[in-house]
Scaffold this motif. Structure first.
Motif, short mmCIF file in Angstrom:
data_model
loop_
_atom_site.label_atom_id
_atom_site.label_comp_id
_atom_site.label_asym_id
_atom_site.label_seq_id
_atom_site.Cartn_x
_atom_site.Cartn_y
_atom_site.Cartn_z
N LEU A 66 0.81 -1.22 0.00
CA LEU A 66 0.00 0.00 0.00
C LEU A 66 0.84 1.27 0.00
N THR A 67 1.99 1.23 0.69
CA THR A 67 2.80 2.45 0.82
C THR A 67 4.02 2.46 -0.09
N GLY A 68 4.43 1.30 -0.55
CA GLY A 68 5.62 1.21 -1.37
C GLY A 68 6.92 1.28 -0.59
N LYS A 69 6.81 1.25 0.76
CA LYS A 69 8.02 1.37 1.57
C LYS A 69 7.80 0.78 2.95
N ILE A 70 8.79 0.05 3.45
CA ILE A 70 8.82 -0.35 4.85
C ILE A 70 10.25 -0.13 5.35
N SER A 71 10.37 0.11 6.65
CA SER A 71 11.69 0.44 7.21
C SER A 71 12.53 -0.82 7.38
N ARG A 72 13.85 -0.60 7.48
CA ARG A 72 14.75 -1.72 7.73
C ARG A 72 14.45 -2.38 9.07
N MET A 73 14.03 -1.56 10.04
CA MET A 73 13.68 -2.12 11.35
C MET A 73 12.49 -3.08 11.23
N GLN A 74 11.51 -2.71 10.41
CA GLN A 74 10.36 -3.59 10.22
C GLN A 74 10.78 -4.89 9.54
N VAL A 75 11.67 -4.78 8.56
CA VAL A 75 12.15 -5.97 7.87
C VAL A 75 12.88 -6.89 8.84
N ALA A 76 13.79 -6.30 9.65
CA ALA A 76 14.54 -7.10 10.62
C ALA A 76 13.61 -7.75 11.62
N THR A 77 12.59 -7.02 12.06
CA THR A 77 11.64 -7.57 13.03
C THR A 77 10.90 -8.77 12.44
N VAL A 78 10.42 -8.64 11.21
CA VAL A 78 9.69 -9.73 10.58
C VAL A 78 10.58 -10.96 10.42
N VAL A 79 11.81 -10.74 9.97
CA VAL A 79 12.73 -11.87 9.78
C VAL A 79 12.96 -12.61 11.10
N LEU A 80 13.21 -11.87 12.18
CA LEU A 80 13.46 -12.51 13.47
C LEU A 80 12.20 -13.17 14.02
N VAL A 81 11.04 -12.58 13.79
CA VAL A 81 9.79 -13.21 14.22
C VAL A 81 9.59 -14.54 13.49
N ILE A 104 16.33 -8.63 18.84
CA ILE A 104 15.99 -7.45 18.04
C ILE A 104 16.68 -6.21 18.60
N TYR A 105 16.57 -6.02 19.92
CA TYR A 105 17.14 -4.80 20.52
C TYR A 105 18.67 -4.86 20.56
N ILE A 106 19.24 -6.05 20.72
CA ILE A 106 20.69 -6.16 20.62
C ILE A 106 21.14 -5.82 19.19
N LEU A 107 20.39 -6.29 18.20
CA LEU A 107 20.72 -5.99 16.80
C LEU A 107 20.65 -4.49 16.54
N PHE A 108 19.55 -3.85 16.96
CA PHE A 108 19.41 -2.42 16.73
C PHE A 108 20.49 -1.63 17.47
N GLY A 109 20.72 -2.00 18.74
CA GLY A 109 21.75 -1.31 19.52
C GLY A 109 23.13 -1.52 18.92
N GLY A 110 23.38 -2.75 18.44
CA GLY A 110 24.67 -3.05 17.85
C GLY A 110 24.92 -2.27 16.56
N ILE A 111 23.88 -2.13 15.74
CA ILE A 111 24.01 -1.36 14.50
C ILE A 111 24.34 0.10 14.81
N LEU A 112 23.64 0.66 15.80
CA LEU A 112 23.93 2.04 16.18
C LEU A 112 25.34 2.16 16.74
N ALA A 113 25.78 1.14 17.51
CA ALA A 113 27.13 1.17 18.09
C ALA A 113 28.19 1.15 17.00
N VAL A 114 27.98 0.34 15.96
CA VAL A 114 28.93 0.29 14.85
C VAL A 114 29.03 1.66 14.17
#
Length: 201
Positions: A66-81, A104-114
């Motif tokens: 519907l929107t033509g776009k989803i965030s990387r966070m949403q993609v990562a969440t779906v994959v891990l779910v 999920i939160y370790i992944l997000f925190g780790g990406i920001l840390a990098v």
């Protein structure tokens, strides 16, 4: 690549938060029951997890269509779910699904840390259009959010390991969402101090 499209805010909210609320309702309805499939017994939590995984995939896919776009966070969440929800159902072990927010939160925190180690704010790339800030503000917000994500990962581990499943479900449904809301509300002074001023000339 097609331009992102706007959709009704209520529909967007239903697609983004509906699966989580459906998980809560189904869990409260089925949690005390046991179901037998192919000679194996599954408790209500596993059955609800088995329903939640495809529901989240469908909702995210509909949002993308519907929107033509989803965030990387949403993609990562779906994959891990899909991965950890699938493992919980396949192995009939709810621990895998309960670990999912931690990862999920370790992944997000780790990406920001990098990004911070490279002298960059990856958060800026994701949210710059929503919150225009000076570079110093982005770096400070990124550091705070990185610490916050690691804190949420730790909190999830403590909750699912030492408290009841009911407590974890409420924490996942309401606690995590409320914590994120409170975190960004608490950054109001940072937004005021580092918000980019529009050119008045």
């Amino acid at each position: 690549m097609s331009e992102p499209r706007e959709i009704n805010p209520m529909l967007r909210a239903a697609l983004e938060y509906g699966p989580v609320l459906a998980f809560l309702v189904a869990y409260l309805w089925l949690k005390d029951n046991t179901y037998s499939f192919a000679g194996t017994e599954y408790d209500g939590f596993i059955v609800v997890t088995a329903m939640f995984v495809p529901l989240l995939v469908l909702a995210t896919g509909a949002l993308w269509a519907l929107t033509g776009k989803i965030s990387r966070m949403q993609v990562a969440t779906v994959v891990l779910v899909v991965i950890f929800g699938g493992l919980s159902v396949w192995l009939n072990d709810d621990r895998f699904f309960k670990m999912k927010p931690t990862l999920i939160y370790i992944l997000f925190g780790g990406i920001l840390a990098v990004g911070l180690m490279r002298g960059q704010s990856y958060l800026k790339y994701v949210m710059e259009e929503m919150m225009p800030l000076q570079d110093e503000g982005w770096m400070l917000l990124t550091k705070r959010l990185m610490i916050f994500f690691f804190g949420l990962a730790l909190a999830n581990e403590l909750i699912w390991r030492f408290f009841s499943t009911d407590t974890w479900v409420y924490f996942k449904t309401f606690g995590l969402t409320a914590a994120i809301f409170v975190f960004f509300m608490a950054q109001s002074k940072l937004f005021e101090a580092y918000g980019e001023k529009k050119d008045q000339s």
